[in-house]
Write a protein that holds these residues in place. Structure first.
Motif, PDB file in Angstrom:
ATOM      1  N   SER A  19       0.815  -1.219   0.000  1.00  0.00           N
ATOM      2  CA  SER A  19       0.000   0.000   0.000  1.00  0.00           C
ATOM      3  C   SER A  19       0.845   1.263   0.000  1.00  0.00           C
ATOM      4  O   SER A  19       0.338   2.353  -0.260  1.00  0.00           O
ATOM      5  CB  SER A  19      -0.937   0.014   1.218  1.00  0.00           C
ATOM      6  N   PHE A  20       2.150   1.140   0.270  1.00  0.00           N
ATOM      7  CA  PHE A  20       3.038   2.301   0.274  1.00  0.00           C
ATOM      8  C   PHE A  20       3.538   2.659  -1.121  1.00  0.00           C
ATOM      9  O   PHE A  20       4.191   3.685  -1.294  1.00  0.00           O
ATOM     10  CB  PHE A  20       4.245   2.047   1.174  1.00  0.00           C
ATOM     11  N   GLN A  21       3.276   1.828  -2.121  1.00  0.00           N
ATOM     12  CA  GLN A  21       3.804   2.112  -3.452  1.00  0.00           C
ATOM     13  C   GLN A  21       3.069   3.285  -4.096  1.00  0.00           C
ATOM     14  O   GLN A  21       1.913   3.572  -3.786  1.00  0.00           O
ATOM     15  CB  GLN A  21       3.726   0.879  -4.339  1.00  0.00           C
ATOM     16  N   GLU A  22       3.756   3.944  -5.005  1.00  0.00           N
ATOM     17  CA  GLU A  22       3.177   5.073  -5.718  1.00  0.00           C
ATOM     18  C   GLU A  22       2.092   4.577  -6.681  1.00  0.00           C
ATOM     19  O   GLU A  22       2.123   3.411  -7.119  1.00  0.00           O
ATOM     20  CB  GLU A  22       4.267   5.819  -6.492  1.00  0.00           C
ATOM     21  N   PRO A  23       1.136   5.459  -7.056  1.00  0.00           N
ATOM     22  CA  PRO A  23       0.024   5.029  -7.925  1.00  0.00           C
ATOM     23  C   PRO A  23       0.464   4.442  -9.265  1.00  0.00           C
ATOM     24  O   PRO A  23      -0.210   3.567  -9.812  1.00  0.00           O
ATOM     25  CB  PRO A  23      -0.776   6.323  -8.120  1.00  0.00           C
ATOM     26  N   TYR A  24       1.584   4.918  -9.795  1.00  0.00           N
ATOM     27  CA  TYR A  24       2.038   4.452 -11.105  1.00  0.00           C
ATOM     28  C   TYR A  24       2.763   3.107 -11.027  1.00  0.00           C
ATOM     29  O   TYR A  24       3.050   2.479 -12.051  1.00  0.00           O
ATOM     30  CB  TYR A  24       2.995   5.470 -11.737  1.00  0.00           C
ATOM     31  N   ASP A  25       3.052   2.646  -9.832  1.00  0.00           N
ATOM     32  CA  ASP A  25       3.943   1.507  -9.652  1.00  0.00           C
ATOM     33  C   ASP A  25       3.213   0.183  -9.858  1.00  0.00           C
ATOM     34  O   ASP A  25       1.987   0.129  -9.941  1.00  0.00           O
ATOM     35  CB  ASP A  25       4.562   1.575  -8.249  1.00  0.00           C
ATOM     36  N   ASN A  26       3.993  -0.902  -9.899  1.00  0.00           N
ATOM     37  CA  ASN A  26       3.424  -2.233 -10.067  1.00  0.00           C
ATOM     38  C   ASN A  26       4.172  -3.241  -9.201  1.00  0.00           C
ATOM     39  O   ASN A  26       4.560  -4.319  -9.650  1.00  0.00           O
ATOM     40  CB  ASN A  26       3.485  -2.661 -11.540  1.00  0.00           C
ATOM     41  N   ALA A  27       4.394  -2.873  -7.944  1.00  0.00           N
ATOM     42  CA  ALA A  27       5.072  -3.767  -7.023  1.00  0.00           C
ATOM     43  C   ALA A  27       4.157  -4.937  -6.657  1.00  0.00           C
ATOM     44  O   ALA A  27       2.939  -4.842  -6.744  1.00  0.00           O
ATOM     45  CB  ALA A  27       5.497  -3.008  -5.768  1.00  0.00           C
ATOM     46  N   GLY A  28       4.776  -6.028  -6.218  1.00  0.00           N
ATOM     47  CA  GLY A  28       4.021  -7.204  -5.822  1.00  0.00           C
ATOM     48  C   GLY A  28       4.429  -8.426  -6.622  1.00  0.00           C
ATOM     49  O   GLY A  28       5.459  -8.433  -7.316  1.00  0.00           O
ATOM     50  N   LEU A  29       3.636  -9.477  -6.519  1.00  0.00           N
ATOM     51  CA  LEU A  29       3.913 -10.719  -7.250  1.00  0.00           C
ATOM     52  C   LEU A  29       3.429 -10.557  -8.684  1.00  0.00           C
ATOM     53  O   LEU A  29       2.227 -10.506  -8.950  1.00  0.00           O
ATOM     54  CB  LEU A  29       3.220 -11.896  -6.570  1.00  0.00           C
ATOM     55  N   ILE A  30       4.346 -10.486  -9.607  1.00  0.00           N
ATOM     56  CA  ILE A  30       4.044 -10.178 -11.002  1.00  0.00           C
ATOM     57  C   ILE A  30       3.826 -11.444 -11.822  1.00  0.00           C
ATOM     58  O   ILE A  30       2.953 -11.513 -12.681  1.00  0.00           O
ATOM     59  CB  ILE A  30       5.177  -9.318 -11.601  1.00  0.00           C
ATOM     60  N   VAL A  31       4.639 -12.448 -11.569  1.00  0.00           N
ATOM     61  CA  VAL A  31       4.505 -13.739 -12.236  1.00  0.00           C
ATOM     62  C   VAL A  31       4.537 -14.814 -11.155  1.00  0.00           C
ATOM     63  O   VAL A  31       5.374 -14.774 -10.258  1.00  0.00           O
ATOM     64  CB  VAL A  31       5.651 -13.981 -13.244  1.00  0.00           C
ATOM     65  N   GLY A  32       3.619 -15.770 -11.239  1.00  0.00           N
ATOM     66  CA  GLY A  32       3.621 -16.875 -10.289  1.00  0.00           C
ATOM     67  C   GLY A  32       2.417 -16.857  -9.364  1.00  0.00           C
ATOM     68  O   GLY A  32       1.615 -15.925  -9.376  1.00  0.00           O
ATOM     69  N   ARG A  33       2.320 -17.901  -8.533  1.00  0.00           N
ATOM     70  CA  ARG A  33       1.206 -18.057  -7.611  1.00  0.00           C
ATOM     71  C   ARG A  33       1.729 -18.078  -6.180  1.00  0.00           C
ATOM     72  O   ARG A  33       2.745 -18.713  -5.890  1.00  0.00           O
ATOM     73  CB  ARG A  33       0.442 -19.349  -7.910  1.00  0.00           C
ATOM     74  N   GLN A  34       1.003 -17.427  -5.294  1.00  0.00           N
ATOM     75  CA  GLN A  34       1.463 -17.309  -3.919  1.00  0.00           C
ATOM     76  C   GLN A  34       1.585 -18.649  -3.219  1.00  0.00           C
ATOM     77  O   GLN A  34       2.405 -18.814  -2.310  1.00  0.00           O
ATOM     78  CB  GLN A  34       0.520 -16.388  -3.128  1.00  0.00           C
ATOM     79  N   GLU A  35       0.785 -19.628  -3.608  1.00  0.00           N
ATOM     80  CA  GLU A  35       0.799 -20.921  -2.935  1.00  0.00           C
ATOM     81  C   GLU A  35       1.901 -21.852  -3.448  1.00  0.00           C
ATOM     82  O   GLU A  35       2.140 -22.914  -2.855  1.00  0.00           O
ATOM     83  CB  GLU A  35      -0.561 -21.610  -3.088  1.00  0.00           C
ATOM     84  N   ASP A  36       2.562 -21.470  -4.536  1.00  0.00           N
ATOM     85  CA  ASP A  36       3.641 -22.311  -5.060  1.00  0.00           C
ATOM     86  C   ASP A  36       4.802 -22.358  -4.070  1.00  0.00           C
ATOM     87  O   ASP A  36       5.084 -21.385  -3.371  1.00  0.00           O
ATOM     88  CB  ASP A  36       4.144 -21.774  -6.399  1.00  0.00           C
ATOM     89  N   GLU A  37       5.506 -23.497  -4.045  1.00  0.00           N
ATOM     90  CA  GLU A  37       6.663 -23.670  -3.179  1.00  0.00           C
ATOM     91  C   GLU A  37       7.951 -23.520  -3.980  1.00  0.00           C
ATOM     92  O   GLU A  37       8.031 -23.947  -5.137  1.00  0.00           O
ATOM     93  CB  GLU A  37       6.640 -25.039  -2.502  1.00  0.00           C
ATOM     94  N   VAL A  38       8.956 -22.916  -3.367  1.00  0.00           N
ATOM     95  CA  VAL A  38      10.268 -22.759  -4.002  1.00  0.00           C
ATOM     96  C   VAL A  38      11.336 -23.155  -2.989  1.00  0.00           C
ATOM     97  O   VAL A  38      11.134 -23.047  -1.779  1.00  0.00           O
ATOM     98  CB  VAL A  38      10.507 -21.318  -4.494  1.00  0.00           C
ATOM     99  N   ASP A  39      12.476 -23.609  -3.502  1.00  0.00           N
ATOM    100  CA  ASP A  39      13.556 -23.998  -2.599  1.00  0.00           C
ATOM    101  C   ASP A  39      14.785 -23.108  -2.742  1.00  0.00           C
ATOM    102  O   ASP A  39      15.823 -23.373  -2.131  1.00  0.00           O
ATOM    103  CB  ASP A  39      13.947 -25.462  -2.797  1.00  0.00           C
TER     104      ASP A  39
END
Length: 366
Positions: A19-39
């Protein structure tokens, strides 16, 4: 050891909420799924095809970057530019991409704090505090239960003002109510008006914590129906905002300081306005493109303002009030990878966290 993506990025967002990002920004998870696991995770400033290749070869299922690879909506995915090619390659190889951008610029402990640390600045604070990020909560609680409710909302993140916490204002009064026959009131009887000695409790909270604070209020409050109000505040919030300003431990002459900056940030060149013949004591800075903060830097009394991407005519605006030092966009933000690394290694000590070895700076110097 594997972790779900949402477990990893939650630690970053605890410092730098989206919520702190500027209106023009696109921060966050851009590609992928939050429930996926990574090592394994790869940390970088920019996402390029070379960085994705590095993630694939190293087995990293998640790339954490400062700059979002996608700023604007994609209408096609044909591989006609590096953004489309990066997205296609990431999806084909199950590599997720997350970005923490202007939200990380806006918090102590983020991009600008790391710049201050590298320069050894002391007594650092936000240069341009955020507005519109604070709320006031007002609620009404039976006097005997007021302490329980206060503790709950404080634990959820309310009541912080500067270096103080558990801040509230409390005013005694009387509340009246009458419940229908279908109610089970905490005090009084259904169908009869009741008067109860209550405390009006007021406190302050960041807007992004509203949900947690409200949940804590409702869970801790004894009434079936809880009376509360959230009021937006216009106060500056000195704990978040763009840029930072701090003091050198000892004054330096301007040329020596600029040479220190050049060495610290490994700059190919430092573009700067003319030297003013004054010692450098106070320094303002902003990672990335910070020319929009020049007036704030002047108002702060800074002797030098360090950032990147100043245009030719903007250098005139220094007006002999300070020295502008343009060190380059990449150079000013290159240590952001260290911010990510410190957060993640603290929270996931046995997890594979790698710093990208790809130098993504597209600007070269002869």
């Amino acid at each position: 050891m594997k972790f779900k993506i949402h477990e990893i990025i939650s630690k970053l967002e605890a410092l730098a909420p989206l919520s702190f990002q500027e209106p023009y920004d696109n921060a966050g998870l851009i590609v992928g799924r939050q429930e996926d696991e990574v090592d394994a995770v790869l940390l970088t400033l920019d996402v390029t095809e070379e960085v994705i290749d590095e993630a694939i070869s190293s087995g990293a299922g998640l790339i954490i970057a400062h700059h979002p690879v996608i700023f604007k909506g994609l209408k096609q995915l044909n591989g006609k530019n590096y953004v489309e090619r990066c997205v296609i390659k990431a999806i084909k190889n199950d590599v997720a991409i997350y970005a923490s951008h202007t939200n990380l610029d806006s918090v102590p402990g983020g991009v600008n704090s790391k710049m201050c640390e590298k320069l050894g600045l002391k007594e650092c604070c936000i240069l341009s505090p955020m507005k519109g990020q604070l709320l006031k909560l007002v609620t009404f609680v039976p006097v005997e239960q007021a302490g329980i409710v206060r503790e709950a909302i404080f634990a959820a993140g309310a009541g912080h003002i500067g270096n103080y916490d558990q801040c509230s204002f409390n005013l005694p009064g009387e509340g009246t109510f009458r419940g229908s026959e279908n109610t089970k009131p905490f005090v009084g009887e259904p169908g009869k008006q009741h008067t109860e000695k209550e405390a009006r409790v007021e406190t302050i909270l960041p807007r992004y914590r509203k949900g947690k604070v409200l949940s804590a209020l409702l869970e801790s409050h004894p009434y079936e129906e809880v009376a509360y109000d959230f009021y937006p505040l216009e106060n500056d919030w000195a704990e978040t905002g763009m840029g930072m300003v701090g003091h050198l431990p000892e004054p330096m002459d301007e040329k020596s300081f600029l040479l220190k900056v050049k060495e610290t940030f490994r700059c190919g060149a430092v573009r700067h306005t003319r030297l003013l013949g004054k010692p450098v004591k106070k320094v303002a800075l902003c990672g990335g493109s910070g020319s929009f903060l020049l007036n704030e830097a002047k108002a702060s009394g800074a002797d030098v303002f360090i950032t990147g991407d100043f245009k030719y005519h903007q250098f005139f605006d220094a007006g002999d009030q300070l020295v502008i030092a343009d060190i380059g966009h990449y150079e000013s933000e290159q240590f952001t990878k260290e911010v990510f690394y410190e957060i993640l290694t603290e929270n996931f000590p046995n997890f594979a966290i790698r710093l990208s070895e790809v130098k993504t700076n597209p600007v070269m110097y002869l």
